[in-house]
Design a protein around this motif. Structure first.
Motif, PDB file in Angstrom:
ATOM      1  N   HIS A   1       0.947  -1.213   0.241  1.00 45.21           N
ATOM      2  CA  HIS A   1       0.022  -0.074  -0.107  1.00 45.21           C
ATOM      3  C   HIS A   1       0.844   1.229  -0.068  1.00 45.21           C
ATOM      4  O   HIS A   1       0.526   2.170  -0.765  1.00 45.21           O
ATOM      5  CB  HIS A   1      -1.002   0.000   1.007  1.00 45.21           C
ATOM      6  N   ASP A   2       1.977   1.385   0.765  1.00 46.47           N
ATOM      7  CA  ASP A   2       2.832   2.427   0.695  1.00 46.47           C
ATOM      8  C   ASP A   2       3.413   2.893  -0.511  1.00 46.47           C
ATOM      9  O   ASP A   2       3.514   3.714  -1.050  1.00 46.47           O
ATOM     10  CB  ASP A   2       3.813   2.399   1.917  1.00 46.47           C
ATOM     11  N   LEU A   3       3.983   1.526  -1.185  1.00 45.69           N
ATOM     12  CA  LEU A   3       4.592   1.732  -2.403  1.00 45.69           C
ATOM     13  C   LEU A   3       3.525   2.037  -3.459  1.00 45.69           C
ATOM     14  O   LEU A   3       4.186   2.854  -4.190  1.00 45.69           O
ATOM     15  CB  LEU A   3       5.125   0.259  -2.814  1.00 45.69           C
ATOM     16  N   LEU A   4       2.549   1.445  -3.375  1.00 47.74           N
ATOM     17  CA  LEU A   4       1.615   1.948  -4.491  1.00 47.74           C
ATOM     18  C   LEU A   4       1.281   3.564  -4.499  1.00 47.74           C
ATOM     19  O   LEU A   4       1.230   4.246  -5.348  1.00 47.74           O
ATOM     20  CB  LEU A   4       0.049   1.228  -4.335  1.00 47.74           C
ATOM     21  N   ARG A   5       0.993   3.950  -3.140  1.00 44.57           N
ATOM     22  CA  ARG A   5       0.954   5.497  -3.074  1.00 44.57           C
ATOM     23  C   ARG A   5       1.885   6.376  -3.504  1.00 44.57           C
ATOM     24  O   ARG A   5       1.777   7.212  -4.175  1.00 44.57           O
ATOM     25  CB  ARG A   5       0.336   5.392  -1.545  1.00 44.57           C
TER      26      ARG A   5
ATOM     27  N   VAL B   1      -2.331  -5.763 -10.013  1.00 44.43           N
ATOM     28  CA  VAL B   1      -1.086  -5.210  -9.823  1.00 44.43           C
ATOM     29  C   VAL B   1      -0.326  -4.658 -11.238  1.00 44.43           C
ATOM     30  O   VAL B   1       0.190  -3.701 -11.289  1.00 44.43           O
ATOM     31  CB  VAL B   1      -0.038  -6.111  -8.981  1.00 44.43           C
ATOM     32  N   LEU B   2      -0.483  -5.541 -12.141  1.00 46.94           N
ATOM     33  CA  LEU B   2      -0.112  -5.376 -13.357  1.00 46.94           C
ATOM     34  C   LEU B   2      -0.692  -4.268 -14.196  1.00 46.94           C
ATOM     35  O   LEU B   2      -0.279  -3.440 -14.832  1.00 46.94           O
ATOM     36  CB  LEU B   2       0.240  -6.565 -14.371  1.00 46.94           C
TER      37      LEU B   2
ATOM     38  N   ASP C   1       8.678   1.289 -15.246  1.00 43.89           N
ATOM     39  CA  ASP C   1       9.649   0.650 -15.796  1.00 43.89           C
ATOM     40  C   ASP C   1       9.467  -0.686 -15.201  1.00 43.89           C
ATOM     41  O   ASP C   1       9.056  -1.246 -14.143  1.00 43.89           O
ATOM     42  CB  ASP C   1      10.969   1.342 -15.818  1.00 43.89           C
ATOM     43  N   GLU C   2      10.454  -1.762 -15.546  1.00 41.72           N
ATOM     44  CA  GLU C   2      10.383  -3.026 -15.366  1.00 41.72           C
ATOM     45  C   GLU C   2      10.901  -3.166 -13.877  1.00 41.72           C
ATOM     46  O   GLU C   2      10.317  -4.195 -13.047  1.00 41.72           O
ATOM     47  CB  GLU C   2      11.609  -3.842 -16.216  1.00 41.72           C
ATOM     48  N   ARG C   3      11.861  -2.462 -13.431  1.00 39.88           N
ATOM     49  CA  ARG C   3      12.452  -2.573 -12.089  1.00 39.88           C
ATOM     50  C   ARG C   3      11.214  -2.237 -10.924  1.00 39.88           C
ATOM     51  O   ARG C   3      11.097  -2.685  -9.861  1.00 39.88           O
ATOM     52  CB  ARG C   3      13.493  -1.605 -11.749  1.00 39.88           C
ATOM     53  N   ASP C   4      10.444  -1.043 -11.262  1.00 35.47           N
ATOM     54  CA  ASP C   4       9.423  -0.592 -10.265  1.00 35.47           C
ATOM     55  C   ASP C   4       8.346  -1.347 -10.246  1.00 35.47           C
ATOM     56  O   ASP C   4       7.691  -1.787  -9.391  1.00 35.47           O
ATOM     57  CB  ASP C   4       8.924   0.721 -10.665  1.00 35.47           C
ATOM     58  N   ARG C   5       7.889  -2.046 -11.625  1.00 31.74           N
ATOM     59  CA  ARG C   5       6.842  -2.865 -11.720  1.00 31.74           C
ATOM     60  C   ARG C   5       7.294  -4.362 -10.889  1.00 31.74           C
ATOM     61  O   ARG C   5       6.350  -4.905 -10.254  1.00 31.74           O
ATOM     62  CB  ARG C   5       6.697  -3.278 -13.194  1.00 31.74           C
ATOM     63  N   ALA C   6       8.418  -4.642 -10.983  1.00 35.22           N
ATOM     64  CA  ALA C   6       8.979  -5.877 -10.153  1.00 35.22           C
ATOM     65  C   ALA C   6       8.713  -5.677  -8.734  1.00 35.22           C
ATOM     66  O   ALA C   6       8.454  -6.665  -8.024  1.00 35.22           O
ATOM     67  CB  ALA C   6      10.385  -6.420 -10.547  1.00 35.22           C
ATOM     68  N   ALA C   7       9.040  -4.456  -8.485  1.00 37.57           N
ATOM     69  CA  ALA C   7       9.072  -4.068  -6.772  1.00 37.57           C
ATOM     70  C   ALA C   7       7.708  -4.152  -6.458  1.00 37.57           C
ATOM     71  O   ALA C   7       7.173  -4.541  -5.294  1.00 37.57           O
ATOM     72  CB  ALA C   7       9.884  -2.856  -6.627  1.00 37.57           C
ATOM     73  N   LEU C   8       6.597  -3.465  -7.268  1.00 40.37           N
ATOM     74  CA  LEU C   8       5.404  -3.553  -6.658  1.00 40.37           C
ATOM     75  C   LEU C   8       4.654  -4.971  -6.707  1.00 40.37           C
ATOM     76  O   LEU C   8       4.007  -5.294  -5.872  1.00 40.37           O
ATOM     77  CB  LEU C   8       4.653  -2.798  -7.918  1.00 40.37           C
ATOM     78  N   LEU C   9       5.144  -5.935  -7.702  1.00 44.11           N
ATOM     79  CA  LEU C   9       4.818  -7.275  -7.910  1.00 44.11           C
ATOM     80  C   LEU C   9       5.197  -8.002  -6.580  1.00 44.11           C
ATOM     81  O   LEU C   9       4.472  -8.726  -5.663  1.00 44.11           O
ATOM     82  CB  LEU C   9       5.125  -7.994  -9.105  1.00 44.11           C
ATOM     83  N   PHE C  10       6.427  -7.641  -5.972  1.00 46.35           N
ATOM     84  CA  PHE C  10       7.003  -8.342  -5.051  1.00 46.35           C
ATOM     85  C   PHE C  10       6.426  -7.807  -3.608  1.00 46.35           C
ATOM     86  O   PHE C  10       6.119  -8.810  -2.807  1.00 46.35           O
ATOM     87  CB  PHE C  10       8.612  -8.205  -4.866  1.00 46.35           C
TER      88      PHE C  10
ATOM     89  N   VAL D   1       7.364 -10.343 -13.243  1.00 46.51           N
ATOM     90  CA  VAL D   1       7.463 -10.833 -14.590  1.00 46.51           C
ATOM     91  C   VAL D   1       8.784 -10.647 -15.265  1.00 46.51           C
ATOM     92  O   VAL D   1       9.285  -9.494 -15.094  1.00 46.51           O
ATOM     93  CB  VAL D   1       6.518  -9.793 -15.307  1.00 46.51           C
ATOM     94  N   ARG D   2       9.307 -11.457 -16.068  1.00 46.76           N
ATOM     95  CA  ARG D   2      10.579 -11.217 -16.531  1.00 46.76           C
ATOM     96  C   ARG D   2      10.363 -10.943 -17.991  1.00 46.76           C
ATOM     97  O   ARG D   2       9.459 -11.362 -18.726  1.00 46.76           O
ATOM     98  CB  ARG D   2      11.589 -12.400 -16.352  1.00 46.76           C
ATOM     99  N   ALA D   3      11.132  -9.959 -18.582  1.00 48.37           N
ATOM    100  CA  ALA D   3      11.065  -9.726 -20.060  1.00 48.37           C
ATOM    101  C   ALA D   3      11.591 -10.863 -20.725  1.00 48.37           C
ATOM    102  O   ALA D   3      12.391 -11.396 -20.442  1.00 48.37           O
ATOM    103  CB  ALA D   3      12.051  -8.534 -20.145  1.00 48.37           C
ATOM    104  N   PRO D   4      10.753 -11.068 -21.891  1.00 52.38           N
ATOM    105  CA  PRO D   4      11.094 -12.227 -22.811  1.00 52.38           C
ATOM    106  C   PRO D   4      12.689 -12.045 -23.189  1.00 52.38           C
ATOM    107  O   PRO D   4      13.222 -10.820 -23.445  1.00 52.38           O
ATOM    108  CB  PRO D   4      10.007 -12.292 -23.934  1.00 52.38           C
ATOM    109  N   LEU D   5      13.214 -13.308 -23.210  1.00 50.73           N
ATOM    110  CA  LEU D   5      14.510 -13.319 -23.931  1.00 50.73           C
ATOM    111  C   LEU D   5      14.549 -13.014 -25.104  1.00 50.73           C
ATOM    112  O   LEU D   5      13.678 -13.408 -26.043  1.00 50.73           O
ATOM    113  CB  LEU D   5      15.291 -14.505 -23.490  1.00 50.73           C
ATOM    114  N   ASP D   6      15.660 -12.373 -25.852  1.00 41.53           N
ATOM    115  CA  ASP D   6      15.923 -12.040 -27.337  1.00 41.53           C
ATOM    116  C   ASP D   6      16.681 -12.967 -27.907  1.00 41.53           C
ATOM    117  O   ASP D   6      17.850 -13.211 -27.737  1.00 41.53           O
ATOM    118  CB  ASP D   6      16.494 -10.777 -27.314  1.00 41.53           C
ATOM    119  N   ARG D   7      15.834 -14.186 -28.234  1.00 41.69           N
ATOM    120  CA  ARG D   7      16.476 -15.412 -28.685  1.00 41.69           C
ATOM    121  C   ARG D   7      17.440 -14.970 -29.791  1.00 41.69           C
ATOM    122  O   ARG D   7      18.374 -15.700 -30.058  1.00 41.69           O
ATOM    123  CB  ARG D   7      15.447 -16.447 -28.824  1.00 41.69           C
ATOM    124  N   GLN D   8      16.776 -14.136 -30.549  1.00 47.58           N
ATOM    125  CA  GLN D   8      17.637 -13.853 -32.004  1.00 47.58           C
ATOM    126  C   GLN D   8      18.994 -13.357 -31.682  1.00 47.58           C
ATOM    127  O   GLN D   8      19.990 -13.709 -32.441  1.00 47.58           O
ATOM    128  CB  GLN D   8      16.790 -12.908 -32.723  1.00 47.58           C
ATOM    129  N   ALA D   9      19.010 -12.413 -30.904  1.00 52.01           N
ATOM    130  CA  ALA D   9      20.338 -11.901 -30.494  1.00 52.01           C
ATOM    131  C   ALA D   9      21.399 -12.962 -29.973  1.00 52.01           C
ATOM    132  O   ALA D   9      22.529 -12.798 -30.369  1.00 52.01           O
ATOM    133  CB  ALA D   9      20.457 -10.860 -29.458  1.00 52.01           C
TER     134      ALA D   9
END
Length: 125
Positions: free
Chosen positions: A20-24, A63-64, A73-82, A89-97
């Motif tokens: 709740h504190d993080l969301l606010r 939450v999502l 961003d990905e880092r803050d979204r991960a913090a909120l989920l946690f 949620v992990r970003a999909p791997l770039d298999r082509q690279a």
């Protein structure tokens, strides 16, 4: 056998203690009112109020939705989920690279072997 409802609610509240504190803080950082964030996330304003006060625990989907509406961003979204008790949620791997990198390494290895073999005197039998 499931636990009584009040025990599930208390346990869930403990698991989501800092959410709740993080969301606010994310909402205030984004400069959004509860009404605006609720509308952007597609949830009821009173539900958002109860999330921020710690009276309710969100589902992963909520939450999502909040993270997307807040533009996290990905880092803050991960913090909120946690903070809500969910794995990030992990970003999909770039298999082509990854495949391109492996192909380049394989090509270098083949060239090294060919140069080595070219330097060996094959007439010695």
């Amino acid at each position: 056998m499931s636990r009584p409802r009040h025990m599930r609610t208390e346990r869930a509240a403990e698991a989501h203690a800092g959410f709740h504190d993080l969301l606010r803080s994310y909402r205030l950082r984004a400069g959004l009112s509860q009404v605006r964030l609720a509308k952007l996330a597609g949830i009821d304003r009173s539900f958002l109020n109860r999330l921020e006060s710690g009276d309710r625990c969100p589902s992963r989907i909520v939450v999502l939705r909040l993270a997307r509406a807040l533009g996290l961003d990905e880092r803050d979204r991960a913090a909120l989920l946690f903070a809500a008790g969910y794995a990030p949620v992990r970003a999909p791997l770039d298999r082509q690279a990854e495949l391109r990198s492996l192909a380049e390494e394989l090509q270098r290895l083949v060239m090294t072997i060919l140069v080595y073999l070219d330097g060996i005197d094959h007439d010695e039998s």
